[in-house]
Design a protein around this motif. Sequence first.
Motif, PDB file in Angstrom:
ATOM      1  N   GLN A 301      39.493  30.554  28.958  1.00 39.80           N
ATOM      2  CA  GLN A 301      38.745  30.590  30.224  1.00 39.80           C
ATOM      3  C   GLN A 301      39.697  30.723  31.422  1.00 39.80           C
ATOM      4  O   GLN A 301      39.516  31.571  32.295  1.00 39.80           O
ATOM      5  CB  GLN A 301      37.946  29.287  30.313  1.00 39.80           C
ATOM      6  N   ARG A 302      40.731  29.897  31.449  1.00 39.45           N
ATOM      7  CA  ARG A 302      41.652  29.910  32.587  1.00 39.45           C
ATOM      8  C   ARG A 302      42.511  31.186  32.593  1.00 39.45           C
ATOM      9  O   ARG A 302      42.793  31.730  33.654  1.00 39.45           O
ATOM     10  CB  ARG A 302      42.569  28.663  32.550  1.00 39.45           C
ATOM     11  N   TRP A 303      42.923  31.643  31.407  1.00 41.94           N
ATOM     12  CA  TRP A 303      43.700  32.898  31.337  1.00 41.94           C
ATOM     13  C   TRP A 303      42.881  34.029  31.969  1.00 41.94           C
ATOM     14  O   TRP A 303      43.372  34.773  32.813  1.00 41.94           O
ATOM     15  CB  TRP A 303      44.061  33.216  29.895  1.00 41.94           C
ATOM     16  N   ASP A 304      41.599  34.148  31.558  1.00 41.03           N
ATOM     17  CA  ASP A 304      40.759  35.239  32.073  1.00 41.03           C
ATOM     18  C   ASP A 304      40.600  35.130  33.586  1.00 41.03           C
ATOM     19  O   ASP A 304      40.689  36.130  34.305  1.00 41.03           O
ATOM     20  CB  ASP A 304      39.382  35.214  31.395  1.00 41.03           C
ATOM     21  N   GLN A 305      40.352  33.904  34.069  1.00 40.65           N
ATOM     22  CA  GLN A 305      40.168  33.735  35.517  1.00 40.65           C
ATOM     23  C   GLN A 305      41.447  34.085  36.264  1.00 40.65           C
ATOM     24  O   GLN A 305      41.424  34.819  37.260  1.00 40.65           O
ATOM     25  CB  GLN A 305      39.794  32.275  35.845  1.00 40.65           C
ATOM     26  N   LEU A 306      42.572  33.556  35.793  1.00 42.04           N
ATOM     27  CA  LEU A 306      43.831  33.772  36.507  1.00 42.04           C
ATOM     28  C   LEU A 306      44.242  35.237  36.454  1.00 42.04           C
ATOM     29  O   LEU A 306      44.726  35.805  37.424  1.00 42.04           O
ATOM     30  CB  LEU A 306      44.939  32.888  35.905  1.00 42.04           C
ATOM     31  N   TRP A 307      44.042  35.851  35.287  1.00 44.32           N
ATOM     32  CA  TRP A 307      44.403  37.267  35.139  1.00 44.32           C
ATOM     33  C   TRP A 307      43.584  38.099  36.135  1.00 44.32           C
ATOM     34  O   TRP A 307      44.131  38.930  36.870  1.00 44.32           O
ATOM     35  CB  TRP A 307      44.159  37.707  33.699  1.00 44.32           C
ATOM     36  N   ALA A 308      42.274  37.852  36.173  1.00 42.75           N
ATOM     37  CA  ALA A 308      41.388  38.650  37.040  1.00 42.75           C
ATOM     38  C   ALA A 308      41.772  38.517  38.503  1.00 42.75           C
ATOM     39  O   ALA A 308      41.653  39.477  39.267  1.00 42.75           O
ATOM     40  CB  ALA A 308      39.941  38.211  36.836  1.00 42.75           C
ATOM     41  N   THR A 309      42.249  37.349  38.889  1.00 43.27           N
ATOM     42  CA  THR A 309      42.539  37.151  40.319  1.00 43.27           C
ATOM     43  C   THR A 309      44.000  37.412  40.668  1.00 43.27           C
ATOM     44  O   THR A 309      44.325  37.497  41.848  1.00 43.27           O
ATOM     45  CB  THR A 309      42.176  35.709  40.759  1.00 43.27           C
ATOM     46  N   SER A 310      44.890  37.529  39.685  1.00 48.31           N
ATOM     47  CA  SER A 310      46.298  37.699  40.093  1.00 48.31           C
ATOM     48  C   SER A 310      46.951  39.017  39.730  1.00 48.31           C
ATOM     49  O   SER A 310      48.038  39.298  40.229  1.00 48.31           O
ATOM     50  CB  SER A 310      47.174  36.524  39.607  1.00 48.31           C
ATOM     51  N   VAL A 311      46.324  39.834  38.907  1.00 48.46           N
ATOM     52  CA  VAL A 311      46.984  41.114  38.563  1.00 48.46           C
ATOM     53  C   VAL A 311      46.968  42.046  39.767  1.00 48.46           C
ATOM     54  O   VAL A 311      45.915  42.283  40.360  1.00 48.46           O
ATOM     55  CB  VAL A 311      46.277  41.786  37.375  1.00 48.46           C
ATOM     56  N   THR A 312      48.129  42.558  40.110  1.00 47.39           N
ATOM     57  CA  THR A 312      48.201  43.477  41.253  1.00 47.39           C
ATOM     58  C   THR A 312      48.508  44.912  40.812  1.00 47.39           C
ATOM     59  O   THR A 312      48.127  45.857  41.471  1.00 47.39           O
ATOM     60  CB  THR A 312      49.300  43.017  42.244  1.00 47.39           C
ATOM     61  N   ASP A 313      49.213  45.080  39.704  1.00 46.11           N
ATOM     62  CA  ASP A 313      49.591  46.426  39.251  1.00 46.11           C
ATOM     63  C   ASP A 313      48.324  47.191  38.849  1.00 46.11           C
ATOM     64  O   ASP A 313      47.606  46.778  37.929  1.00 46.11           O
ATOM     65  CB  ASP A 313      50.541  46.285  38.055  1.00 46.11           C
ATOM     66  N   PRO A 314      48.035  48.330  39.514  1.00 45.68           N
ATOM     67  CA  PRO A 314      46.790  49.070  39.221  1.00 45.68           C
ATOM     68  C   PRO A 314      46.670  49.504  37.762  1.00 45.68           C
ATOM     69  O   PRO A 314      45.557  49.590  37.227  1.00 45.68           O
ATOM     70  CB  PRO A 314      46.841  50.284  40.152  1.00 45.68           C
ATOM     71  N   SER A 315      47.806  49.758  37.103  1.00 45.47           N
ATOM     72  CA  SER A 315      47.737  50.176  35.692  1.00 45.47           C
ATOM     73  C   SER A 315      47.033  49.113  34.855  1.00 45.47           C
ATOM     74  O   SER A 315      46.292  49.428  33.917  1.00 45.47           O
ATOM     75  CB  SER A 315      49.132  50.381  35.114  1.00 45.47           C
ATOM     76  N   PHE A 316      47.294  47.871  35.183  1.00 46.98           N
ATOM     77  CA  PHE A 316      46.743  46.787  34.371  1.00 46.98           C
ATOM     78  C   PHE A 316      45.368  46.326  34.850  1.00 46.98           C
ATOM     79  O   PHE A 316      44.789  45.395  34.287  1.00 46.98           O
ATOM     80  CB  PHE A 316      47.738  45.609  34.327  1.00 46.98           C
ATOM     81  N   ARG A 317      44.848  46.998  35.883  1.00 49.56           N
ATOM     82  CA  ARG A 317      43.490  46.670  36.337  1.00 49.56           C
ATOM     83  C   ARG A 317      42.455  47.633  35.737  1.00 49.56           C
ATOM     84  O   ARG A 317      41.267  47.511  35.976  1.00 49.56           O
ATOM     85  CB  ARG A 317      43.412  46.715  37.871  1.00 49.56           C
ATOM     86  N   VAL A 318      42.938  48.565  34.946  1.00 50.55           N
ATOM     87  CA  VAL A 318      42.026  49.534  34.347  1.00 50.55           C
ATOM     88  C   VAL A 318      41.038  48.788  33.419  1.00 50.55           C
ATOM     89  O   VAL A 318      41.429  47.863  32.703  1.00 50.55           O
ATOM     90  CB  VAL A 318      42.827  50.631  33.594  1.00 50.55           C
ATOM     91  N   PRO A 319      39.742  49.157  33.477  1.00 51.49           N
ATOM     92  CA  PRO A 319      38.751  48.422  32.673  1.00 51.49           C
ATOM     93  C   PRO A 319      39.136  48.397  31.185  1.00 51.49           C
ATOM     94  O   PRO A 319      39.524  49.406  30.614  1.00 51.49           O
ATOM     95  CB  PRO A 319      37.451  49.201  32.901  1.00 51.49           C
ATOM     96  N   GLY A 320      39.028  47.248  30.581  1.00 49.54           N
ATOM     97  CA  GLY A 320      39.316  47.099  29.152  1.00 49.54           C
ATOM     98  C   GLY A 320      40.685  46.526  28.861  1.00 49.54           C
ATOM     99  O   GLY A 320      40.907  45.918  27.810  1.00 49.54           O
ATOM    100  N   TYR A 321      41.638  46.704  29.809  1.00 49.91           N
ATOM    101  CA  TYR A 321      42.995  46.246  29.507  1.00 49.91           C
ATOM    102  C   TYR A 321      43.068  44.719  29.397  1.00 49.91           C
ATOM    103  O   TYR A 321      43.700  44.170  28.479  1.00 49.91           O
ATOM    104  CB  TYR A 321      44.012  46.741  30.559  1.00 49.91           C
ATOM    105  N   ALA A 322      42.411  44.046  30.333  1.00 55.15           N
ATOM    106  CA  ALA A 322      42.524  42.568  30.379  1.00 55.15           C
ATOM    107  C   ALA A 322      42.096  41.968  29.042  1.00 55.15           C
ATOM    108  O   ALA A 322      42.775  41.102  28.482  1.00 55.15           O
ATOM    109  CB  ALA A 322      41.679  42.007  31.519  1.00 55.15           C
ATOM    110  N   LEU A 323      40.972  42.448  28.524  1.00 49.83           N
ATOM    111  CA  LEU A 323      40.449  41.900  27.266  1.00 49.83           C
ATOM    112  C   LEU A 323      41.377  42.252  26.089  1.00 49.83           C
ATOM    113  O   LEU A 323      41.681  41.413  25.240  1.00 49.83           O
ATOM    114  CB  LEU A 323      39.044  42.458  27.025  1.00 49.83           C
ATOM    115  N   TRP A 324      41.832  43.512  26.071  1.00 40.49           N
ATOM    116  CA  TRP A 324      42.728  43.950  24.989  1.00 40.49           C
ATOM    117  C   TRP A 324      44.003  43.105  24.971  1.00 40.49           C
ATOM    118  O   TRP A 324      44.429  42.596  23.935  1.00 40.49           O
ATOM    119  CB  TRP A 324      43.078  45.426  25.198  1.00 40.49           C
ATOM    120  N   HIS A 325      44.587  42.892  26.158  1.00 39.13           N
ATOM    121  CA  HIS A 325      45.843  42.154  26.253  1.00 39.13           C
ATOM    122  C   HIS A 325      45.623  40.690  25.884  1.00 39.13           C
ATOM    123  O   HIS A 325      46.390  40.099  25.109  1.00 39.13           O
ATOM    124  CB  HIS A 325      46.399  42.276  27.671  1.00 39.13           C
TER     125      HIS A 325
END
Length: 404
Positions: A301-325
């Motif tokens: 839960q916390r990983w998903d929240q923190l990832w969603a609010t702190s990733v700045t690199d546009p490459s890693f904001r592409v839909p699907g990456y967060a879940l895959w990683h």
Amino acid sequence: MSSYAFDTYRLLTPPEAAEWARTRLSLFSPGAALEATEIGDGNLNYIFRIVDPATKASVVLKQSGDTARISDEFKVSPDRNRIEHQILVRYNELVPGLVPRVYAFDPVLNLTAMEDLSDHVILRQGWLAGGSFPRAADDLAEFAARTLVATSDGVIDPKVKKALVRDFINPDLCEITEDLVFTEPFDDLRSRNDILPALKPFVEKELYGDQRLRLEVAKLKAGFLSGPQALIHGDYHTGSVFVRPDSTKVIDPEFAFFGPAGFDLGALAANAAFAFLSARAGGRANEAGDFLVRLIDRFVQRWDQLWATSVTDPSFRVPGYALWHRNQVLADASGSAGLELCRRTVGIAHVKDLTSIADLQRRLRAERASLRLGKALIFDRGRVRTGDDYFRLLRRAAGREGLD
Ligand code: SR1
Ligand code: MG
């Protein structure tokens, strides 16, 4: 004035440690009559507790030697104390309140002065004594999620990360982990393993003799050797955590380096499983099973929240990456949990949860359950993602040994 010279490296005696604290720290008055005791019982370092009986002020000094306490065979650079100091400073910024405060670092003596946590107990011991620590799961999930996300690609500036990778190159302690966690439990070539005689046939068949397992372990080892994903603690187990019911403090980050982001969570999950198996073998109940489930689910839960609010690199904001990683990190966590279960059962560095089981037959059953669970977590790692997934495998392994 000091009656000792502290200008060359040597291991301190308790009176020297007291003198160092009196003359180097502002915590104590110049005339204080300090008491010093060496209280370390870990595998690697020397720990002094220094107290001023007049004011009750106290401090802990941690000093590194150039061999491990557990065995002179391990030659380990005392520079690990610099790494520990540096990462404790960083943790105090990233997760304030979840680590001891640090007061000073002495690069000559390889010594760090830090907050005395004697009003806490080590989580492993606390559970063995039947204690309950309601904050621990959430705090330790928070610690892992925050420290790992903050130092992951996409969040940290790439040049800052590269400088940190350089600062936290930790070859000696990584070598210990490479040998003790990834190599020796699955291959008896160096004969440093320390196995109950009655467990040996099981280990020979289920670990040394299982080529499919050894292939999966090789893949995990490659990830550890060449996967600088995040700045990990590197030895995140229940012996590296001080607790009170209302407080959690993570200690001992000397194994820190940039490695697989799932490694810490997996090690801690395995150690919760040891506490569960230990209690079952002793016919007791404890909270380790609930802790395990909560730890994993809260981390996700916390990983998903923190990832969603702190990733700045546009490459890693592409839909699907967060879940895959995140799912890759969880697969590594499960694999690391499996490795930790195996290595603490058959390797040179054991855990009290298992060694303190007085009845030999019950200990044997707990150790076989640990290895069964370890293998399942390694083989099934692509599918182990929730607290329930861990608990189901734990119950199944315990059940096969009559410990459910
Ligand atoms: C030689 S050191 C053995 C073990 O103790 C440490 O706490 C680490 O877990 C290491 O693997
Ligand atoms: Mg340690």
